[in-house]
Write an enzyme that holds these catalytic residues in place. Sequence first.
Site, short mmCIF file in Angstrom:
data_model
loop_
_atom_site.label_atom_id
_atom_site.label_comp_id
_atom_site.label_asym_id
_atom_site.label_seq_id
_atom_site.Cartn_x
_atom_site.Cartn_y
_atom_site.Cartn_z
N ARG A 101 0.83 -1.20 0.00
CA ARG A 101 0.00 0.00 0.00
C ARG A 101 0.87 1.26 0.00
O ARG A 101 2.06 1.21 0.30
CB ARG A 101 -0.92 0.01 1.23
CG ARG A 101 -1.83 -1.21 1.34
CD ARG A 101 -2.62 -1.16 2.63
NE ARG A 101 -3.54 -2.29 2.77
CZ ARG A 101 -3.24 -3.44 3.36
NH1 ARG A 101 -2.01 -3.62 3.87
NH2 ARG A 101 -4.14 -4.40 3.45
N LYS A 161 -2.09 -2.23 7.62
CA LYS A 161 -3.50 -1.94 7.86
C LYS A 161 -4.15 -3.02 8.72
O LYS A 161 -5.05 -2.75 9.51
CB LYS A 161 -4.23 -1.82 6.52
CG LYS A 161 -5.67 -1.39 6.61
CD LYS A 161 -6.26 -1.25 5.22
CE LYS A 161 -7.73 -0.86 5.29
NZ LYS A 161 -8.31 -0.72 3.94
N HIS A 186 -2.90 2.06 -5.14
CA HIS A 186 -3.86 0.96 -5.05
C HIS A 186 -4.22 0.41 -6.43
O HIS A 186 -4.61 -0.76 -6.54
CB HIS A 186 -5.12 1.42 -4.30
CG HIS A 186 -5.33 0.68 -3.02
ND1 HIS A 186 -4.44 0.73 -1.98
CD2 HIS A 186 -6.31 -0.17 -2.62
CE1 HIS A 186 -4.87 -0.03 -0.99
NE2 HIS A 186 -6.00 -0.60 -1.36
N ARG A 197 -1.78 -2.16 -6.99
CA ARG A 197 -2.09 -3.28 -6.08
C ARG A 197 -3.19 -4.15 -6.67
O ARG A 197 -3.08 -5.38 -6.70
CB ARG A 197 -2.50 -2.70 -4.72
CG ARG A 197 -2.84 -3.71 -3.64
CD ARG A 197 -3.13 -2.93 -2.36
NE ARG A 197 -3.72 -3.75 -1.31
CZ ARG A 197 -3.03 -4.50 -0.45
NH1 ARG A 197 -1.72 -4.56 -0.54
NH2 ARG A 197 -3.65 -5.19 0.49
N HIS A 225 -3.70 -9.52 3.60
CA HIS A 225 -5.10 -9.66 4.01
C HIS A 225 -5.23 -10.72 5.10
O HIS A 225 -4.68 -11.81 4.96
CB HIS A 225 -5.97 -10.05 2.82
CG HIS A 225 -6.09 -8.98 1.79
ND1 HIS A 225 -6.45 -9.22 0.49
CD2 HIS A 225 -5.88 -7.65 1.87
CE1 HIS A 225 -6.48 -8.08 -0.18
NE2 HIS A 225 -6.13 -7.12 0.64
N TYR A 284 -10.89 -7.66 -3.73
CA TYR A 284 -9.92 -6.99 -4.59
C TYR A 284 -9.88 -7.59 -5.99
O TYR A 284 -9.75 -6.89 -6.97
CB TYR A 284 -8.52 -7.07 -3.97
CG TYR A 284 -8.25 -6.00 -2.96
CD1 TYR A 284 -7.67 -4.81 -3.33
CD2 TYR A 284 -8.59 -6.18 -1.63
CE1 TYR A 284 -7.43 -3.81 -2.41
CE2 TYR A 284 -8.36 -5.19 -0.69
CZ TYR A 284 -7.77 -4.01 -1.09
OH TYR A 284 -7.54 -3.02 -0.17
#
Length: 425
Positions: free
Chosen positions: A273, A298, A370, A373, A396, A405
Amino acid sequence: MRDPPAPLFRRDNMLEFYFSYRGVLKRLRSGALGGEMDRLAEHFLTLGYKRASAKIYLSRVARFSQFAATRCGLMPIHQDVIDSYLGTFTTDTPRIGAVSALAHARRVAPERFIIPVPSEEADPDALLLASFSDYLRTVRGLEPKTREGILLGGRRFLDWFRHRHPGQNLEALTAEHVLAAVEHRLSLSATSGTRTAATSHIRTFLRFLCWAGHHRQDLARIVPRTPYWRLAHLPPRLAWGDVRRAIDAIGATTPVAIRDRAVLLLLATTGIRNGELRAIRLQDIDWRTGEVFIRRTKGKRDRVVPLLEETGAALVDYILRARPKVDSPYLFLSFTPPVGAFKSAAPVSRIVRKRLRHGGVELGRVAGAHLLRHSLATQLVGQRRPINEVADLLGHRSINTTALYVKVAASQLAEVALPFPGGAA
């Protein structure tokens, strides 16, 4: 052209790095701030300012220093003196330059200035919001970026309430007020995601008001929940050929280009990220194993991502040939003074947009870290890589998030063997 390395100077003669004439040095060291000028020179050198720019700033501060000496001698400088000096300029350009230079002087020598104490009435909700921020940090355990968004939601709710019901205490808040505030916020939200976030922030703030004793009831239950289908839309992504073309279009001829190529390669091949890239320190790269340590992401856990050979070579090229020679632990630095780590997500997003456009890639509304990503995740799933492997790479905690995603099929998710509760396979 980059300035040559600075020779070694003592902290009390840093001005000699920029100036050589004795008369100039004597003038710079006189005046109300004369004793701080060497510290100020060291400040500009540390921040990576080019020599010509630093000399301009030092000269501007010296002119103010002479003016201030006629008003307050060596006493601390009051705001009135600064205002009087700025009033001597008849055009905006030199005035703006003086304001910028004095901001540096205040940062280096705050003890030489008398800073006016702002009125407590300027922001009647400052203490309440500070308490709310502390609640989000200590009770809810939220990260700074998450707290920032929720605090903004709380601020907006308070602004609405103060504007619509001036003079009323928060104890007077009713369910009708809450519903009206929610309706107002939803009318300003363009997407289902922003509507969901707006109501969630209001709900959190109302819970805090009850928890902290500012209201006798928990009005959070009044806030309606907005529908949000997380898998309703495909995430924006690029064809891998477009990503490759944009990277290949970056010529490694200037320090900025060398840095930007390393940034794009690291984002595109690891899927990290924006904030994770900005937080990488030089010590986080393990050159022997070819891995990068990503700190407290995150998902509130550390992880390691692999470095492809091309990406590692680009990082080496950047560190050896392009990275500014400043005292900063962070890997990627801004070339715009003050040279240092990127302070927000915006500079990295600008780098991505600029390089993608330069590579001839058509961009939609979303074009930042992103986007790369999403593109990597889609590429990996298209290659039939195991979903749990993709989830681990992206950091994740739930494979369902990876499905969001990359929009994978339910049949692919079924291929993942989930652990049996209790540890049995």
